[in-house]
Design a protein around this motif. Structure first.
Motif, PDB file in Angstrom:
ATOM      1  N   GLU A  15       0.832  -1.213   0.000  1.00 45.41           N
ATOM      2  CA  GLU A  15       0.000   0.000   0.000  1.00 45.41           C
ATOM      3  C   GLU A  15       0.862   1.257   0.000  1.00 45.41           C
ATOM      4  N   SER A  16       1.962   1.208   0.755  1.00 43.90           N
ATOM      5  CA  SER A  16       2.800   2.405   0.788  1.00 43.90           C
ATOM      6  C   SER A  16       3.481   2.612  -0.588  1.00 43.90           C
ATOM      7  N   GLY A  17       3.895   1.532  -1.253  1.00 42.57           N
ATOM      8  CA  GLY A  17       4.505   1.641  -2.593  1.00 42.57           C
ATOM      9  C   GLY A  17       3.504   2.143  -3.616  1.00 42.57           C
ATOM     10  N   ALA A  18       2.256   1.674  -3.516  1.00 49.47           N
ATOM     11  CA  ALA A  18       1.220   2.059  -4.483  1.00 49.47           C
ATOM     12  C   ALA A  18       0.856   3.533  -4.311  1.00 49.47           C
ATOM     13  N   GLY A  19       1.065   4.059  -3.101  1.00 46.01           N
ATOM     14  CA  GLY A  19       0.695   5.451  -2.817  1.00 46.01           C
ATOM     15  C   GLY A  19       1.717   6.441  -3.356  1.00 46.01           C
ATOM     16  N   LYS A  20       2.912   5.958  -3.745  1.00 48.30           N
ATOM     17  CA  LYS A  20       3.942   6.886  -4.256  1.00 48.30           C
ATOM     18  C   LYS A  20       3.641   7.273  -5.699  1.00 48.30           C
ATOM     19  N   LYS A  21       4.207   8.406  -6.132  1.00 46.64           N
ATOM     20  CA  LYS A  21       3.987   8.864  -7.511  1.00 46.64           C
ATOM     21  C   LYS A  21       5.317   9.100  -8.202  1.00 46.64           C
ATOM     22  N   PRO A  22       5.761   8.300  -9.199  1.00 44.71           N
ATOM     23  CA  PRO A  22       5.073   7.082  -9.638  1.00 44.71           C
ATOM     24  C   PRO A  22       5.209   5.981  -8.589  1.00 44.71           C
ATOM     25  N   ALA A  23       4.301   5.010  -8.642  1.00 44.91           N
ATOM     26  CA  ALA A  23       4.320   3.912  -7.686  1.00 44.91           C
ATOM     27  C   ALA A  23       5.714   3.272  -7.656  1.00 44.91           C
ATOM     28  N   ASP A  24       6.171   2.913  -6.465  1.00 47.89           N
ATOM     29  CA  ASP A  24       7.516   2.335  -6.344  1.00 47.89           C
ATOM     30  C   ASP A  24       7.458   1.157  -5.370  1.00 47.89           C
ATOM     31  N   PHE A  25       7.739  -0.022  -5.909  1.00 46.03           N
ATOM     32  CA  PHE A  25       7.598  -1.233  -5.087  1.00 46.03           C
ATOM     33  C   PHE A  25       8.946  -1.843  -4.707  1.00 46.03           C
ATOM     34  N   SER A  26      10.021  -1.028  -4.739  1.00 42.81           N
ATOM     35  CA  SER A  26      11.345  -1.590  -4.424  1.00 42.81           C
ATOM     36  C   SER A  26      11.337  -2.216  -3.024  1.00 42.81           C
ATOM     37  N   GLY A  27      10.688  -1.537  -2.059  1.00 41.62           N
ATOM     38  CA  GLY A  27      10.634  -2.058  -0.682  1.00 41.62           C
ATOM     39  C   GLY A  27       9.924  -3.401  -0.638  1.00 41.62           C
ATOM     40  N   LEU A  28       8.846  -3.512  -1.398  1.00 37.15           N
ATOM     41  CA  LEU A  28       8.077  -4.771  -1.444  1.00 37.15           C
ATOM     42  C   LEU A  28       8.941  -5.891  -2.027  1.00 37.15           C
ATOM     43  N   PHE A  29       9.677  -5.553  -3.110  1.00 37.21           N
ATOM     44  CA  PHE A  29      10.470  -6.594  -3.778  1.00 37.21           C
ATOM     45  C   PHE A  29      11.580  -7.119  -2.866  1.00 37.21           C
ATOM     46  N   SER A  30      12.101  -6.253  -1.965  1.00 32.36           N
ATOM     47  CA  SER A  30      13.122  -6.831  -1.085  1.00 32.36           C
ATOM     48  C   SER A  30      12.480  -7.536   0.115  1.00 32.36           C
ATOM     49  N   PHE A  31      11.209  -7.288   0.372  1.00 26.66           N
ATOM     50  CA  PHE A  31      10.534  -7.987   1.488  1.00 26.66           C
ATOM     51  C   PHE A  31      10.005  -9.358   1.052  1.00 26.66           C
ATOM     52  N   VAL A  32       9.319  -9.407  -0.094  1.00 30.02           N
ATOM     53  CA  VAL A  32       8.754 -10.688  -0.571  1.00 30.02           C
ATOM     54  C   VAL A  32       9.702 -11.257  -1.633  1.00 30.02           C
ATOM     55  N   LYS A  33      10.633 -12.084  -1.176  1.00 29.80           N
ATOM     56  CA  LYS A  33      11.646 -12.586  -2.122  1.00 29.80           C
ATOM     57  C   LYS A  33      11.559 -14.094  -2.258  1.00 29.80           C
ATOM     58  N   GLY A  34      11.792 -14.611  -3.436  1.00 30.36           N
ATOM     59  CA  GLY A  34      11.915 -16.052  -3.670  1.00 30.36           C
ATOM     60  C   GLY A  34      10.752 -16.842  -3.074  1.00 30.36           C
ATOM     61  N   ASP A  35      11.098 -17.826  -2.251  1.00 33.02           N
ATOM     62  CA  ASP A  35      10.070 -18.732  -1.727  1.00 33.02           C
ATOM     63  C   ASP A  35       9.167 -18.086  -0.680  1.00 33.02           C
ATOM     64  N   ASP A  36       9.530 -16.886  -0.197  1.00 29.61           N
ATOM     65  CA  ASP A  36       8.640 -16.182   0.725  1.00 29.61           C
ATOM     66  C   ASP A  36       7.323 -15.809   0.051  1.00 29.61           C
TER      67      ASP A  36
END
Ligand code: PMV
Length: 345
Positions: free
Chosen positions: A75-96
């Protein structure tokens, strides 16, 4: 007794990336499937993935907390302009990602118990064939069935879309919709309302599409989420006209498929690819093979997020096409297009 379900992978005949911006895509469920067995388990989540040689036992609360945290970061990534999901990508990685899918499914279904899930898949991961979507759809279906819940396909698709957001940030929803409903579909998302338009193309294209083959060109260096973000980071003046043209190509492709107009199909695939390539979505290996296929009168493009992974190639003379691909040292795969969606085995 565990419940066994399966969901197919998917391929974009045309329209990937542009579909994220509200343009239509033509997509087919492919004859490679992900199988998931699920059974109830008290207090923990056990996962075994045979394809990835992965095994884990997580405590139920940890799984639920993980998926909730992932949703907050999304939600925090989607709220940015432009949306930025870098934080999400380092949190949900691989088999997680499996943790995120199972946690999301349990909490959406209000199940406060655990589950044991065993996964086998024929779909190569991260290759443009919707492996994560097939997995999300199959897990949602398997877990709900294990708890005696008969969910309509629309509900399975809705939950799987939420899971896909945790893997890719801002996916269109086309992948999960194709893996869920199956067949050959026209997919479009209304950007304002977020509503999906999913239309079967069975009537318009009633024949088996046998002139296509898939070719694996190697593992992409970037994930789907990162490649979608790469396109988003292009200047709108550069990006938007190309996205718009891909949308037109998809509309024209429906006509060409209806007419079985090989020349039209080929020129649309090749034009689509030049536009996707402009976004930096090719690789030297793909470039070389595509040149070869074009030089013998065929058409080819990478699929899905691109950046490597699976290539879709087309020629009305399938034997000649396969020979040309083999002569470059690749292995053409004939897969069925338009297969059944998620099902109990
Ligand atoms: O690479 P895949 O199989 O995850 O496909 C991604 C398709 C995109 O159009 C690039 C993204 C999307 O969400 O539709």
């Amino acid at each position: 007794m565990p419940v066994k379900v399966s969901a197919p992978g998917k391929v974009h005949l045309v329209g990937e990336h542009a579909v994220v911006y509200g343009e239509p895509a033509i997509m087919a469920a492919v004859g490679l499937r992900t199988y998931v067995d699920a059974e109830r388990e008290r207090g923990s989540v056990i996962v075994e993935d045979f394809q990835r040689k992965f095994k884990a036992k997580w405590d139920l609360k940890g799984v639920l907390d993980f998926s909730e945290e992932a949703r907050k970061i999304w939600e925090s990534g989607a709220g940015k302009k432009p949306a930025d999901f870098s934080g999400l990508f380092s949190f949900v990685k691989g088999d997680d990602f499996k943790k995120a899918v199972i946690g999301t499914t349990l909490s959406k279904l209000g199940i406060m118990e655990g589950v044991k899930v065993r996964i086998t898949s024929e779909i190569p991961t991260g290759s443009g064939l919707g492996s994560s979507s097939a997995l999300s759809v199959a897990i949602v279906k398997a877990v709900s069935e294990a708890y005696g819940k008969k969910l309509p396909l629309e509900k399975i698709n809705e939950i799987a879309f939420g899971c896909e957001q945790l893997a890719h940030g801002m996916p269109s929803g086309g992948d999960n919709s194709t893996c869920c409903f199956g067949g050959l579909i026209w997919f479009q998302k209304d950007i304002k309302t977020g509503k999906f338009i999913i239309k079967s193309l069975r009537k318009e294209v009633p024949y088996e599409m046998k002139e296509f083959v898939l070719v694996y060109t190697g593992k992409p260096e970037k994930t789907t989420g990162e490649l979608v973000q790469q396109v988003r980071m292009h200047e709108p003046e550069f990006r938007d006209p190309r996205i718009k043209r891909i949308g037109e190509i998809t509309r024209e492709m429906l006509g060409a498929l209806k007419e079985r107009d090989s020349e039209g199909i080929k020129s649309l695939i090749n034009e689509d690819w030049t536009l996707l390539r402009d976004f930096g979505l090719s690789t030297p290996t793909a470039d070389k093979l595509i040149e070869k296929i074009k030089s013998m009168g065929g058409a080819a493009k990478l699929c899905g997020a691109c950046g490597g992974g699976m290539m879709l190639a087309y020629h009305e003379d399938l034997d000649r096409l396969k020979k040309a691909i083999k002569s470059e040292g690749f292995d053409p795969m004939e897969v069925k297009l338009g297969v059944e969606g998620v099902r109990v085995e």
